[in-house]
Write an enzyme that holds these catalytic residues in place. Structure first.
Site, PDB file in Angstrom:
ATOM      1  N   CYS A   2       1.266  -1.075  -0.006  1.00 49.40           N
ATOM      2  CA  CYS A   2      -0.306  -0.175   0.036  1.00 49.40           C
ATOM      3  C   CYS A   2       1.234   1.364   0.148  1.00 49.40           C
ATOM      4  CB  CYS A   2      -1.151   0.369   1.280  1.00 49.40           C
ATOM      5  SG  CYS A   2      -1.886  -1.358   1.232  1.00 49.40           S
ATOM      6  N   ARG A  27       4.101  -0.459  -4.852  1.00 52.60           N
ATOM      7  CA  ARG A  27       3.812  -1.235  -3.305  1.00 52.60           C
ATOM      8  C   ARG A  27       2.210  -1.830  -3.174  1.00 52.60           C
ATOM      9  NH1 ARG A  27       6.924   1.067   0.771  1.00 52.60           N
ATOM     10  NH2 ARG A  27       5.635   0.534   1.814  1.00 52.60           N
ATOM     11  N   TRP A  75      -3.387  -2.641  -1.733  1.00 52.90           N
ATOM     12  CA  TRP A  75      -2.392  -3.725  -1.536  1.00 52.90           C
ATOM     13  C   TRP A  75      -3.152  -4.471  -1.279  1.00 52.90           C
ATOM     14  CZ3 TRP A  75      -1.031  -7.884   0.838  1.00 52.90           C
ATOM     15  CH2 TRP A  75      -0.503  -9.840   0.343  1.00 52.90           C
ATOM     16  N   ASN A 101      -2.108   2.469   5.496  1.00 51.23           N
ATOM     17  CA  ASN A 101      -1.415   1.162   5.572  1.00 51.23           C
ATOM     18  C   ASN A 101      -0.615   0.186   6.592  1.00 51.23           C
ATOM     19  OD1 ASN A 101       0.937  -1.064   3.959  1.00 51.23           O
ATOM     20  ND2 ASN A 101       1.876   1.089   3.967  1.00 51.23           N
ATOM     21  N   GLY A 102      -1.382  -1.017   5.843  1.00 56.85           N
ATOM     22  CA  GLY A 102      -0.499  -1.501   7.834  1.00 56.85           C
ATOM     23  C   GLY A 102      -1.982  -1.886   8.562  1.00 56.85           C
ATOM     24  N   GLU A 490      16.633 -18.387  -6.726  1.00 54.96           N
ATOM     25  CA  GLU A 490      16.289 -17.378  -7.882  1.00 54.96           C
ATOM     26  C   GLU A 490      16.043 -16.869  -8.702  1.00 54.96           C
ATOM     27  OE1 GLU A 490      16.099 -14.686  -6.229  1.00 54.96           O
ATOM     28  OE2 GLU A 490      16.272 -13.508  -7.565  1.00 54.96           O
ATOM     29  N   LYS A 494      12.463 -15.801 -10.065  1.00 57.60           N
ATOM     30  CA  LYS A 494      12.412 -14.693 -10.729  1.00 57.60           C
ATOM     31  C   LYS A 494      11.464 -15.617 -12.391  1.00 57.60           C
ATOM     32  CE  LYS A 494      13.387 -12.383  -9.316  1.00 57.60           C
ATOM     33  NZ  LYS A 494      14.063 -11.704  -8.010  1.00 57.60           N
ATOM     34  N   GLU A 497       7.343 -15.217 -10.399  1.00 60.68           N
ATOM     35  CA  GLU A 497       6.631 -14.101  -9.941  1.00 60.68           C
ATOM     36  C   GLU A 497       6.550 -13.206 -11.181  1.00 60.68           C
ATOM     37  OE1 GLU A 497       9.225 -11.539  -7.374  1.00 60.68           O
ATOM     38  OE2 GLU A 497      11.045 -11.986  -7.897  1.00 60.68           O
ATOM     39  N   HIS A 513      17.210 -37.137  -5.618  1.00 59.40           N
ATOM     40  CA  HIS A 513      16.261 -38.044  -5.089  1.00 59.40           C
ATOM     41  C   HIS A 513      14.554 -37.566  -5.483  1.00 59.40           C
ATOM     42  CE1 HIS A 513      20.323 -39.042  -3.619  1.00 59.40           C
ATOM     43  NE2 HIS A 513      20.226 -38.281  -3.874  1.00 59.40           N
ATOM     44  N   LYS A 611       6.121  -4.691  -3.666  1.00 56.47           N
ATOM     45  CA  LYS A 611       7.365  -4.297  -3.506  1.00 56.47           C
ATOM     46  C   LYS A 611       6.562  -4.189  -2.259  1.00 56.47           C
ATOM     47  CE  LYS A 611      11.434  -3.871  -5.232  1.00 56.47           C
ATOM     48  NZ  LYS A 611      11.923  -4.311  -6.237  1.00 56.47           N
TER      49      LYS A 611
HETATM   50  C1  F6R Z   1      11.332 -10.950  -5.401  1.00 57.39           C
HETATM   51  C2  F6R Z   1      11.762  -9.752  -4.916  1.00 57.39           C
HETATM   52  C3  F6R Z   1      11.122 -10.458  -3.318  1.00 57.39           C
HETATM   53  C4  F6R Z   1      11.655  -9.818  -1.891  1.00 57.39           C
HETATM   54  C5  F6R Z   1      11.280  -9.369  -0.145  1.00 57.39           C
HETATM   55  C6  F6R Z   1      12.058  -9.589   0.516  1.00 57.39           C
HETATM   56  O1  F6R Z   1      11.739 -10.914  -6.499  1.00 57.39           O
HETATM   57  O2  F6R Z   1      11.809  -9.179  -4.790  1.00 57.39           O
HETATM   58  O3  F6R Z   1      11.163 -11.481  -3.018  1.00 57.39           O
HETATM   59  O4  F6R Z   1      13.341 -10.234  -1.864  1.00 57.39           O
HETATM   60  O5  F6R Z   1      10.215  -9.250  -0.439  1.00 57.39           O
HETATM   61  O6  F6R Z   1      11.997  -7.956   0.072  1.00 57.39           O
HETATM   62  P1  F6R Z   1      12.887  -6.389   1.011  1.00 57.39           P
HETATM   63  O7  F6R Z   1      15.105  -6.850   0.002  1.00 57.39           O
HETATM   64  O8  F6R Z   1      12.891  -5.430   0.704  1.00 57.39           O
HETATM   65  O9  F6R Z   1      13.479  -7.113   1.900  1.00 57.39           O
END
Ligand code: F6R
Length: 616
Positions: A2, A27, A75, A101-102, A490, A494, A497, A513, A611
């Site tokens: 948010c 966000r 969000w 937000n929260g 990773e 990627k 997501e 396994h 994010k």
């Molecule tokens: C994936 C991604 C998330 C963040 C995770 C931690 O591409 O961005 O998995 O890595 O939410 O976020 P931070 O680094 O901001 O604590």
């Protein structure tokens, strides 16, 4: 999660709020809304479901708009994506307009109590309780509505709520005043010339000012266009510390790229250079960090390291585990922050805790840090977002200096974290057994890395071609050994997501396994094959996949692998093993990006994600 923007000043508030919301859209992008004061002293409320562009489509420059307003991009947590659940929320008596937000954890109890007193609710959100509670408490204070009474009502209400909040609040009887409050969700005050702003992060403010005050938990701020005052929830006055945002507004713009993710992939040579600038000492063959707040003696006493992070940052931590153990021989554990904070992990007295977070606001990582500090451990942070809560609260740290990362899928922040962990390994190693010569070689490798990344980025066109061929598979396996195992994780994350394709990362030898059962002509494998002692073993894994008709993409820095061994061979430049994980990551980022593009996905705003995960 948010985004909040509030504005009070001389200009028309709506376009400023809208611009801020666009900057904060990463966000959350379920719905957006704003409440803006009009010159006739009424408040105009506009809400739309979907992205900020839907809200923008119904906002025009209106001469009747005044210079005060609040806005929000959501969000969804409590309640579906509907206009009724979209912020701003307005109290039943139309007095309090608020964005939140929260999560308010005791909202149901408070709601029941207010409903029994005749208060009506219109949404399914936890946030609406705040608007109604403040309005109710305001009604209990007889007499004229003033800044003081609204402040009191906010104060009383916040002492009754459990949970987290970042808030921007307006009262229909006070046209020239805004209020903000924070507990557990970030809130920044922007201090401009005859204008003030409130926002969840600096990107929404930077276009108007670079002077900010990072609010702390349990603080309330009262704003007019040319003044502000901050108190704690116990009503103690706070002397504000004004900080300067070091990056430029353009850094948070697309700059001609189609997506932020692509821009940020291409930002990597510069971001990596920023991560090591001023931190390398070739003469001594060592890296150096100004902000760890640990003496050489303290460093020598460390006998264990626990790294705590979430998601991509956790993957960086796993690479860090391999590198730190290899160079310094200090044992390392890596924990998910969400587990660590509740798990009561046994740790040795001389354990150093490292938290890694791009945003510096991830609630699980923040709470894990607080838990470690409560137990008396020295916590250092590897954080990108300057002034974020994790950065402000830890005992020492290393800023990444990657610049703003807007794409929801982390790219440049991840590779910068890898580089910082490599430099930290060298530093720790040089206080122990790592020789001067080995230190010098590693430092040289760090310096050369940006150029090697630039060369790797030249593979983009050929990777785009590979993406076209592979975009229509439903499942992928990503395989790697040792420090390439987290890179495989990773790569899988990627792809998942941003393309919504199922993908799993495994240590290459673990495939036998269980996961080998998935291999068929329908499930390609991406195998990371560094030119080191694991090369032959990795190629055996490749053969095992091909024997079961699985297609294989090999990512390697060896020039010796025959192209007939793989369906696609991606060769990156050779590098020292302390920075090799960075180079192996770049093709994986590009592959996910181009696959997602091929599938028509919204690369920068993938479904369900946001994010900066500031709720549990
Ligand atoms: C994936 C991604 C998330 C963040 C995770 C931690 O591409 O961005 O998995 O890595 O939410 O976020 P931070 O680094 O901001 O604590």
């Amino acid at each position: 999660m948010c985004g909040i923007v509030g504005y009070i000043g001389n200009d028309n508030a709506a376009p400023i709020l809208l611009n801020g919301l666009k900057r904060l859209e990463y966000r959350g992008y379920d719905s957006a809304g704003m409440a803006v004061w009009q010159k006739d002293r009424t408040i105009k409320l506009i809400k739309r479901t979907g992205k900020v562009s839907n809200l923008a489509a119904c906002i025009s420059i209106d001469k009747e708009d005044a210079g005060v307003g609040i806005s929000h991009t959501r969000w969804a947590t409590h309640g579906g994506v509907t206009e009724a659940n979209t912020h701003p929320h307005v109290s039943w008596d139309q007095q309090i307009h608020l964005v939140h937000n929260g999560v308010i954890e005791n909202y149901q109890t408070l709601k029941n109590s207010l409903e029994s007193k005749g208060v009506t609710f219109y949404s399914e959100t936890d946030s609406e309780i705040l608007a109604n509670l403040i309005a109710y408490n305001l009604q209990q204070l007889d007499g004229e509505i003033t800044t003081k009474t609204v402040y009191k009502a906010i104060l009383t209400s916040l002492t009754n709520v459990e949970g987290t909040y970042g808030l921007a609040i307006m009262c229909a009887s006070l046209p020239g005043t805004l209020f903000g409050a924070r507990k557990g969700s970030p809130l920044i005050l922007g201090v401009g010339k005859n204008e003030m702003m409130l926002a969840s992060d600096a990107s929404a403010i930077r276009a108007r000012t670079n002077e900010v005050v990072y609010l702390d938990d349990n603080q309330i701020v009262t704003l007019t266009e040319d003044n502000f005052s901050i108190t704690t929830i116990e009503e103690a006055e706070v002397v504000p510390e004004i900080s300067t945002i070091s990056w430029k507004d353009e850094d948070a713009e697309l700059q001609g790229f189609e997506h932020f993710m692509l821009k940020e992939i291409y930002d990597q040579p510069a971001a990596l250079e920023n991560a090591f600038r001023g931190r390398l000492d070739m003469g001594e063959g060592i890296s150096k960090f100004g902000g760890l707040n640990l003496s050489r003696q303290d460093i020598r006493r460390i006998d264990r390291i626990t790294i705590v992070a979430c998601g991509t940052a956790w993957h960086a931590g796993l690479v860090g585990e391999y590198l730190i153990e290899k160079y310094s021989r200090i044992p390392v554990e890596v924990e998910y922050a969400s587990e660590f904070r509740y798990r009561n992990t046994p740790m040795d007295k001389n354990t150093l805790v490292i938290v890694i977070s791009q945003s510096g606001e991830t609630i699980d990582t923040l709470e894990a840090q607080r838990e470690a500090q409560r137990k008396g451990y020295h916590v250092i942070g590897i954080v990108n977002n300057v002034g974020s809560t994790i950065a402000r609260e830890n005992d020492g740290g290393i800023y990444q200096h990657s610049g703003p990362e807007i794409g929801v899928a982390s790219t440049k922040a991840f590779t910068s974290q890898l580089l910082i962990l490599a430099m930290l390994s060298i530093y720790l190693g040089r206080t122990r057994d790592l020789s001067y010569t080995d230190g010098c070689q590693a430092i040289k490798a760090v310096m050369e890395l940006p150029n090697l990344v630039k060369q790797t980025l030249q593979l983009a066109d050929s990777i785009k071609g590979i993406a076209k061929k592979f975009a229509h598979y439903d499942d992928f396996l990503f395989l790697g050994r040792l420090e390439m195992f987290p890179i495989a994780l990773e790569g899988a994350l990627k792809l998942k997501e941003i393309s919504y394709i199922h993908a799993e990362g495994y240590p290459a030898a673990e495939m036998k396994h269980g996961p080998i059962a998935l291999i068929s002509e329908k499930c390609p494998s991406i195998v990371i094959v560094p030119d080191d002692e694991t090369l032959k073993k990795n190629l055996s894994s490749v053969q095992e996949v091909r024997a079961r008709n699985g297609k294989v993409i090999i990512i390697t820095d060896s020039n010796e692998i025959p192209s007939s061994l793989a369906d696609e061979l991606i060769i990156v430049p050779k590098a020292h093993d302390c920075v090799r994980p960075v180079l192996m990551t770049i093709p994986l980022q590009l592959l996910s990006y181009y696959i997602a593009l091929e599938l028509g996905r919204d690369v920068d705003k993938p479904r369900n994600l946001a994010k900066s995960v500031t709720v549990e």
